[in-house]
Motif scaffolding. Structure first.
Motif, PDB file in Angstrom:
ATOM      1  N   TYR A 565       0.837  -1.199   0.000  1.00 57.08           N
ATOM      2  CA  TYR A 565       0.000   0.000   0.000  1.00 57.08           C
ATOM      3  C   TYR A 565       0.869   1.244   0.000  1.00 57.08           C
ATOM      4  N   MET A 566       0.296   2.310  -0.568  1.00 63.78           N
ATOM      5  CA  MET A 566       0.912   3.628  -0.613  1.00 63.78           C
ATOM      6  C   MET A 566       0.009   4.597   0.146  1.00 63.78           C
ATOM      7  N   THR A 567       0.580   5.659   0.631  1.00 63.55           N
ATOM      8  CA  THR A 567      -0.226   6.754   1.176  1.00 63.55           C
ATOM      9  C   THR A 567       0.208   8.047   0.499  1.00 63.55           C
ATOM     10  N   ARG A 568      -0.771   8.899   0.205  1.00 66.40           N
ATOM     11  CA  ARG A 568      -0.497  10.167  -0.479  1.00 66.40           C
ATOM     12  C   ARG A 568      -1.425  11.249   0.046  1.00 66.40           C
ATOM     13  N   GLU A 569      -1.048  12.464  -0.262  1.00 63.49           N
ATOM     14  CA  GLU A 569      -1.972  13.573  -0.116  1.00 63.49           C
ATOM     15  C   GLU A 569      -2.785  13.657  -1.413  1.00 63.49           C
ATOM     16  N   LEU A 570      -4.007  14.120  -1.333  1.00 61.56           N
ATOM     17  CA  LEU A 570      -4.884  14.115  -2.503  1.00 61.56           C
ATOM     18  C   LEU A 570      -4.330  14.956  -3.642  1.00 61.56           C
ATOM     19  N   ALA A 571      -3.557  15.991  -3.332  1.00 61.02           N
ATOM     20  CA  ALA A 571      -3.064  16.894  -4.377  1.00 61.02           C
ATOM     21  C   ALA A 571      -1.787  16.404  -5.043  1.00 61.02           C
ATOM     22  N   MET A 575       1.689   8.896 -10.913  1.00 61.96           N
ATOM     23  CA  MET A 575       1.314   7.633 -11.540  1.00 61.96           C
ATOM     24  C   MET A 575       0.531   6.763 -10.551  1.00 61.96           C
ATOM     25  N   PRO A 576      -0.183   5.756 -11.057  1.00 58.95           N
ATOM     26  CA  PRO A 576      -0.837   4.828 -10.132  1.00 58.95           C
ATOM     27  C   PRO A 576       0.141   4.209  -9.135  1.00 58.95           C
ATOM     28  N   PHE A 577       1.359   3.892  -9.606  1.00 61.95           N
ATOM     29  CA  PHE A 577       2.378   3.364  -8.709  1.00 61.95           C
ATOM     30  C   PHE A 577       3.529   4.361  -8.628  1.00 61.95           C
ATOM     31  N   GLU A 578       3.822   4.827  -7.433  1.00 62.27           N
ATOM     32  CA  GLU A 578       4.955   5.715  -7.185  1.00 62.27           C
ATOM     33  C   GLU A 578       5.751   5.134  -6.021  1.00 62.27           C
ATOM     34  N   ALA A 579       6.995   4.713  -6.309  1.00 60.47           N
ATOM     35  CA  ALA A 579       7.790   3.990  -5.315  1.00 60.47           C
ATOM     36  C   ALA A 579       8.002   4.782  -4.033  1.00 60.47           C
ATOM     37  N   SER A 580       8.147   6.107  -4.142  1.00 58.03           N
ATOM     38  CA  SER A 580       8.435   6.909  -2.950  1.00 58.03           C
ATOM     39  C   SER A 580       7.250   7.005  -2.000  1.00 58.03           C
ATOM     40  N   THR A 581       6.069   6.620  -2.462  1.00 54.56           N
ATOM     41  CA  THR A 581       4.891   6.642  -1.583  1.00 54.56           C
ATOM     42  C   THR A 581       4.544   5.260  -1.051  1.00 54.56           C
ATOM     43  N   VAL A 582       5.331   4.233  -1.421  1.00 49.34           N
ATOM     44  CA  VAL A 582       5.081   2.871  -0.951  1.00 49.34           C
ATOM     45  C   VAL A 582       5.494   2.761   0.515  1.00 49.34           C
ATOM     46  N   ARG A 583       4.562   2.382   1.355  1.00 50.65           N
ATOM     47  CA  ARG A 583       4.855   2.196   2.778  1.00 50.65           C
ATOM     48  C   ARG A 583       5.283   0.764   3.062  1.00 50.65           C
ATOM     49  N   THR A 584       4.749  -0.165   2.309  1.00 58.82           N
ATOM     50  CA  THR A 584       5.135  -1.553   2.482  1.00 58.82           C
ATOM     51  C   THR A 584       4.872  -2.321   1.206  1.00 58.82           C
ATOM     52  N   ARG A 585       5.702  -3.318   0.963  1.00 57.37           N
ATOM     53  CA  ARG A 585       5.515  -4.246  -0.151  1.00 57.37           C
ATOM     54  C   ARG A 585       5.786  -5.643   0.377  1.00 57.37           C
ATOM     55  N   SER A 586       4.780  -6.495   0.302  1.00 59.13           N
ATOM     56  CA  SER A 586       4.872  -7.824   0.880  1.00 59.13           C
ATOM     57  C   SER A 586       4.670  -8.878  -0.192  1.00 59.13           C
ATOM     58  N   ALA A 587       5.499  -9.926  -0.156  1.00 58.80           N
ATOM     59  CA  ALA A 587       5.260 -11.072  -1.029  1.00 58.80           C
ATOM     60  C   ALA A 587       3.992 -11.791  -0.583  1.00 58.80           C
ATOM     61  N   MET A 588       3.388 -12.541  -1.486  1.00 61.56           N
ATOM     62  CA  MET A 588       2.246 -13.406  -1.162  1.00 61.56           C
ATOM     63  C   MET A 588       2.623 -14.819  -1.578  1.00 61.56           C
ATOM     64  N   ARG A 589       2.884 -15.688  -0.583  1.00 65.89           N
ATOM     65  CA  ARG A 589       3.335 -17.051  -0.885  1.00 65.89           C
ATOM     66  C   ARG A 589       2.590 -18.097  -0.063  1.00 65.89           C
ATOM     67  N   GLY A 590       1.423 -17.775   0.460  1.00 63.42           N
ATOM     68  CA  GLY A 590       0.670 -18.726   1.269  1.00 63.42           C
ATOM     69  C   GLY A 590      -0.035 -19.768   0.429  1.00 63.42           C
TER      70      GLY A 590
END
Length: 700
Positions: A565-571, A575-590
């Motif tokens: 997930y990312m968090t941003r200010e509305l303004a 892009m839909p994906f901006e690395a500097s706004t990524v708070r966490t990135r988790s693999a899914m391997r269950g």
């Protein structure tokens, strides 16, 4: 590549003795690129790259940037189905009507090519979006300079091998990669986790070395599984390979020595009898008359000898109502007594409970710190009743059932918790000048790598982190391996009583202010989906992201899968994906078909926080949808949110006084820093315990 493994695991860049020169321009460019991904180089790292010849500096910069981009998921192109997302997302019914018109119109095409396939390329997506406006709230994570590659490899190996808690899949894979490089280097003083021993010993077996720290027959079975490329956790069966004669002798010698030291250990064989039989077909124990105790193992596995296990004798005692006998037997295996303590306390009278507490005090010093912490967390939740009970397997597969256990006596539990805390406090090493980032205090202790996932900013199950920003953007990305695979990012909205208040998915693009980026139904070259949640507009009390396997390969079979997930200010736009706004990135391997990575909860003051779950519901083999699994998901969320987890704050509180760290503070001497990430500028000689190695806090 070892450099990338070290950087991804530690955010430390190995020092390289490249040719000297003026790489200052390259260093500045590297830092600028890192900033766009939400990272920055420490002063020492910038000075190191600046002192290299430009070609060598560029090689180092490329390695660093590539590694951190993979950490946050920026190594792939995150396209969105609707090109203008978050703008231009049509109403669900309107969108489907347009799709159907394309089918029934003269010369219309089949629905499948129209629906679920990107109708634009990634460059068109880029052209349709404004540049991201920087915000002071954007994440900036420091990347540090480390020691030489050999030093960093040895340090990471010792940390992984000596971990007091089981590693996850990524950690075990890293340990297996590093172990051959450290075969002749110093080994940890202890290797507490048996799975870690098996990984290391499989390497030693290949090189004809005797295994380390083998003290049960199951240790040898795990070693054989790992050496055969199978499952060291024994969760799934392994097809054993043909072992060379020297390897067979090493395995049988280890097995013979273990059983000779304690014939009662033959009681462990029945739990994996079929696997022992198959292993015996590969080891040919009848050819080794000098290992009679090893031959006994396979005789028990074939049913030619009968040995009742300790667990079997304990069950007989419980079944006959002889609690005193059960406690006596359990006392011979202190770890088992602690793990069975809930059952014992539920079964005994008040007078018997006094006896149990006496036994506990007599054996508690022989139980691992991880078990003490696990039992402490468990019993801390057993003085109250709840409607649901959540179970989770080692593969993070969850199921929920009604909790019909009576609560335990509060006074008895309080006495047990006091004993556990006293023992933990006794074992915690004394550390000078402990400085703690307040953000780490609500992180749950990593009692097992199985309760987490590989990634960036990923916290153990039960951890709570604040969510700061006006817009919460969820994302998932997957890439299929061999067959068409359709994952669906969805959100279940729950009210304060965990009842469904709405949902967002491919069947419902808008709900309660949240909206969906569009459904992609195949991922041969990778696919991404997003959901935006303007936090001020949502009326729900809980936001529950989930990723459903609608069709194709599961999470443990695809080439790649991630959630974040990312968090941003509305303004801020962007892009839909901006690395500097990524708070966490988790693999899914269950192993389940419905992933529930975390839960967002609104506090009484209106602020939002995230609680990690790392759980997978079984789901169905095909066509999983959020609207169909809402009840099971809501029960799961209730169980996760109402449970009290043992946190870093509790353990630090037992260890003595500490000082809260404030950003920008400089210290005049070495400190022990405990936090999410390592800040720049800590004095030389400081001990640093960050998110990736919080298990170092758990005493042995």
């Amino acid at each position: 590549m070892l450099d990338k493994l070290i950087i991804r695991s530690t955010l430390r860049v190995p020092f390289t003795a490249g040719p000297a020169g003026d790489g200052a321009a390259v260093a500045r460019q590297m830092d600028a690129v890192l900033l766009r991904a939400g990272f920055t180089a420490s002063r020492a790292l910038l000075e190191h790259v600046s002192g290299l010849e430009p070609g060598a500096a560029m090689d180092r910069a490329v390695t660093v940037v590539g590694a951190v981009r993979e950490l946050v998921g920026d190594h792939v192109e995150h396209n969105a189905y609707f090109r203008d997302f978050p703008d231009g997302v049509p109403d669900t019914v309107e969108f489907w009507v347009d799709c159907l018109r394309a089918v029934v119109a003269p010369g219309g095409v089949d629905l499948l090519p129209v629906y679920g396939t990107y109708q634009h390329g990634y460059p068109e997506l880029v052209a349709a979006h404004d540049e991201l406006i920087a915000s002071a709230k954007d994440r900036v994570t420091v990347v540090h300079l480390g020691g030489s590659l050999d030093d960093e490899v040895r340090a990471l190996y010792l940390e992984l091998a000596g971990s007091t808690t089981p590693l996850g899949e990524a950690g075990l894979a890293a340990l297996a990669e590093l172990a051959p490089l450290c075969l002749d280097a110093g080994q940890p003083e202890a290797i507490p986790v048996r799975e870690h021993r098996a990984v290391i010993n499989a390497v030693r077996l290949t090189w004809g070395r005797a295994p380390l720290a083998v003290d049960t027959p199951t240790d040898v079975l795990r070693l054989a599984c790992q050496a055969s490329g199978g499952d060291v956790t024994l969760r799934t069966t392994t097809r054993f390979r043909q072992f060379r004669r020297p390897e067979r002798r090493i395995l049988l010698a280890a097995l013979d020595e273990v059983v000779a030291s304690g014939p009662g250990k033959l009681g462990d064989i029945a739990a994996y009898a079929r696997r022992w039989q198959r292993l015996g077909e590969r080891l040919h124990p009848h050819e080794y008359a000098d290992f009679p105790h090893a031959q006994d193992v396979f005789a028990v596995a074939r049913g030619e000898k009968t040995v009742r296990s300790l667990a079997g004798r304990i069950e007989v005692a419980f079944g006959s109502g002889d609690i005193a006998r059960a406690v006596e037997l359990l006392s011979g295996s202190p770890g088992m007594l602690l793990r069975q303590l809930d059952r014992v306390l539920r079964s005994c009278s008040p007078d018997e409970a006094v006896h149990v507490l006496e036994r506990l005090h007599g054996v508690i010093d022989r139980v691992s710190g991880r078990v003490l912490c696990s039992v402490r967390e468990h019993l801390g939740n057993r003085t109250r009743t709840d409607a649901v009970r959540v179970f989770a397997s080692r593969a993070r597969r969850a199921w929920v059932t009604a909790d019909e256990r009576p609560p335990l006596d509060a006074d008895v539990v309080e006495r047990v918790l006091a004993a556990l805390d006293a023992e933990l406090a006794r074992r915690i090493p004394v550390r000078e000048r402990v400085v703690v980032d307040p953000a780490v205090l609500t992180v749950a202790l990593p009692l097992s790598g199985k309760a987490s996932e590989d990634g960036f900013g990923v916290m153990p199950r039960g951890s709570t982190a604040p969510v700061d920003g006006e817009l919460l953007r969820l994302f998932t990305h997957w890439r299929q391996r061999a067959e068409r695979t359709d994952y669906d990012l969805s959100v279940l909205l729950l009210d304060k009583d965990f009842r469904r208040a709405g949902f967002v998915s491919w069947t419902n693009h808008h709900s309660d202010g949240a909206y969906y980026s569009g459904d992609v139904t195949s991922a041969e070259n990778g696919a991404s989906e997003f959901i935006d949640v303007p936090l001020a507009q949502v009326s729900a009390a809980y936001i529950v992201p989930q990723v459903n396997v609608y069709a194709g390969e599961g999470f443990d079979a695809v080439a790649e899968s991630m959630f974040g997930y990312m968090t941003r200010e509305l303004a801020q736009k962007g892009m839909p994906f901006e690395a500097s706004t990524v708070r966490t990135r988790s693999a899914m391997r269950g192993s389940g078909r419905v992933a529930v990575p975390l839960v967002f909860a609104r506090g009484d003051d209106g602020t939002w926080s995230a609680r990690w779950a790392h759980l997978y519901l079984p789901g169905t083999s095909w066509a999983n949808q959020v609207e169909n699994n809402g009840r099971s998901t809501s029960l799961l969320v209730r169980g996760v949110m109402r449970r009290d987890y043992l946190t870093v704050a509790h353990l630090l509180g037992l260890s003595g006084a500490y000082t809260l760290h404030e950003a920008g503070t400089r210290y005049d001497g070495p400190v022990t820093f405990v936090g999410i990430d390592r800040p720049d500028g800590l004095p030389e000689g400081s001990e640093v315990i960050t998110l990736d190695r919080l298990n170092a806090l758990i005493p042995e």
